[in-house]
Design an enzyme around this catalytic site. Sequence first.
Site, mmCIF file in Angstrom:
data_model
loop_
_atom_site.group_PDB
_atom_site.id
_atom_site.type_symbol
_atom_site.label_atom_id
_atom_site.label_comp_id
_atom_site.label_asym_id
_atom_site.label_seq_id
_atom_site.Cartn_x
_atom_site.Cartn_y
_atom_site.Cartn_z
ATOM 1 N N GLU A 1 24.498 -17.024 -22.543
ATOM 2 C CA GLU A 1 23.396 -16.171 -22.042
ATOM 3 C C GLU A 1 23.347 -14.886 -22.870
ATOM 4 O O GLU A 1 23.347 -13.771 -22.341
ATOM 5 C CB GLU A 1 23.621 -15.842 -20.563
ATOM 6 C CG GLU A 1 23.900 -17.089 -19.723
ATOM 7 C CD GLU A 1 24.164 -16.807 -18.261
ATOM 8 O OE1 GLU A 1 23.451 -17.364 -17.427
ATOM 9 O OE2 GLU A 1 25.085 -16.037 -17.953
ATOM 10 N N CYS B 1 21.366 -14.521 -9.306
ATOM 11 C CA CYS B 1 21.452 -13.090 -9.629
ATOM 12 C C CYS B 1 20.074 -12.457 -9.782
ATOM 13 O O CYS B 1 19.873 -11.301 -9.411
ATOM 14 C CB CYS B 1 22.261 -12.901 -10.910
ATOM 15 S SG CYS B 1 21.726 -13.939 -12.269
HETATM 16 O O1 FUB Z 1 27.581 -13.496 -13.903
HETATM 17 C C1 FUB Z 1 26.746 -12.822 -12.997
HETATM 18 C C2 FUB Z 1 25.310 -13.028 -13.400
HETATM 19 O O2 FUB Z 1 25.019 -14.409 -13.357
HETATM 20 C C3 FUB Z 1 25.029 -12.632 -14.819
HETATM 21 O O3 FUB Z 1 24.683 -11.312 -14.983
HETATM 22 C C4 FUB Z 1 23.945 -13.557 -15.181
HETATM 23 O O4 FUB Z 1 23.737 -13.658 -16.563
HETATM 24 C C5 FUB Z 1 24.390 -14.841 -14.550
HETATM 25 O O5 FUB Z 1 25.319 -15.482 -15.347
HETATM 26 ZN ZN ZN Z 2 20.024 -12.876 -13.387
#
Ligand code: FUB
Ligand code: ZN
Length: 650
Positions: free
Chosen positions: A324, A420
């Site tokens: 990501e 999230c």
């Molecule tokens: O890991 C917590 C949140 O979930 C991250 O900020 C997002 O990218 C997702 O992976």
């Molecule tokens: Zn998110």
Amino acid sequence: MKEFELKDITITSPFWQHYLQLIKEKTIPYQLQVLKDELAVDVQAERKDDSLPAGKSHAIENFKIAAGLTTGEHFGWFFQDSDVYKWIESVGVILQSKPDSDLESQADEVIDIIERAQEPDGYLDTYFQLKFPKLKYRQLYFSHELYCAGHLIEAAIAYDKATGKDKLLNVAKRFVANISEHFGYGENQIQGADGHQEIELALVKLYDYTKDDSYLHLAQFFIDVRGKNPNFYREEVVANLAAGLSDDNPRIDLEYLQAYTQPKHQKHALGHAVRMLYMATGMAKIVARDFDSELYQACLEIWDDIVYRKMYVTGGVGSTVHGEAFVGSYDLPNDTMYCETCASIALLYFAYELFQISPKSEYVDIMERVLYNGILSGAAADGKHFFYVNPLEVDVDSCYHNPGKGHVKTQRPDWLGCACCPPNFARTIASIGRYIYLESGNELYLNLFIASQLKGGNFCLEQKTDFPFGNKVEITYSGQQKILYLQEPYWAKDFSVTCENAKILQHKGRRIKIFLEDSAHLVLQFSQPILTVYSNPEVRADIGRVAIQRGPFIYCAQAADNPNLKYYRLDSKFINQAQAVKVTKDFGIYTSLTLPCQKVDTWQEKRLYRFDYKETSSLSNLIMIPYYLWGNQGEMDMQVWFPEEGRSIP
Ligand code: FUB
Ligand code: ZN
């Protein structure tokens, strides 16, 4: 600089009022039901991978189990708790503007459960409490305990501020006390930081709220300790293996964790995008309170790396699903990108903090870009469906068949196993008032054109405008004489300011400094032309292509209005013949664009490749809508960047 309390800002803009109402009346109630598993919704994994949690949220149930109110097992991601905290923060933010006893009692009920789930020593993280109590604070490379603590702190502040009820704030303080006991440079303390940054920025907020500087020092510790010993996470793994506490023996990717060196020495945006930007926001917050030139320099280098080399035209960031993450410079593919909603939100936060250190136009430009595009696209018009990943180009068929696009959803899901983004969207948009004005002594900064009324300590200001639709902003001021700073938007043409009982002191670049008498009136006028956007040719994905912008909105085209999207060629010489029309549809009120363009004749051949081809085309029209509204009319292809007629495409 000082921000204003949300209770002192009344949003009157129909565009933003609509969002505030949507969040209060639709999104918040819906999210609570999802978090309580009361709705039969389709909770999808964030990408095609059967091992990822999906099917339900279970977030509140996890707290109930930890509180001993029910029995069962923890379900979901190890940071599932943070979904609940962000939901409470949204409620807190909404209640700061206007009390609502029903909403408050729903939140109180959730807060009671959270308080009961907290351990007597202050520790609170349902994943480790229920599944791995012996591994508390021992797997920081993935654990998210402090990330969750950060969201708890933010929720607790918002809720205390709104209601004066400090139950959650006390929970947060007890958790922070437990964290302070375990982490620090003292002997027997953990000298490392959470893999996922968040607590740093939250601790600075707690410091601002309580004036207790131990919270600022703890935030500084977490920024300082990251990457100080790059072996820290490896040593954790080895220690857990040696103690027989865990079999996990992962490869630690220090770039992903931004722990390859201390943040103050970092010059690039690398690794996981949300982590990077939450960290940068925390760094900037620290710099604003306790100036540190090395840390500030690092913020500026990271900023430049993002906005000049790694940001999409929508303000999306994170070019790859793998980690990501940010990738190299100018590597901005439009159809496999990540552009997580949370990452755009974090970019808004970072820009807002940097502006407070040095009030430059470029920070406002990015705040506006990301807000009206990459953030608003995160939710559907109904306020109940959410994108995690925000693509700039979708070929529906390819998303189904190409595993490399397994993360690109062609429609906003009801909810996500990794949720999230949805509550992050809610808490951020519900706080929109925060981003309009700032104050520094007798100077007032008006950064966003959002119709609103502001009550300051010794003044009142009203901003009247129909923006983003209208082209006029009226500002009425009464109070002590003041300096007002405004900025000409980078996309505006024919910008003018007329002053009554006010005087332009300086108009430098796009920044305008105005002296306001004790009752002043300003009228800003401008036009919002339809603009052709070109990208730096280093961005391979956009060579020979153009995008369209009008006002703060980046535009896209959907297949519903334009069958066979890939056959359209935009022609900038026709841009001045384009039509902009305000339309009202069930998914929104917006300005639609009709652009004369060329549509290439179809290939009409079975052969995949040939020598004897000369592209022919005929005049057509491309109908475009603001990017953030795409995906509200069912599943269909969508595109932001179009080949430009007459330019070569490699
Ligand atoms: O890991 C917590 C949140 O979930 C991250 O900020 C997002 O990218 C997702 O992976
Ligand atoms: Zn998110």
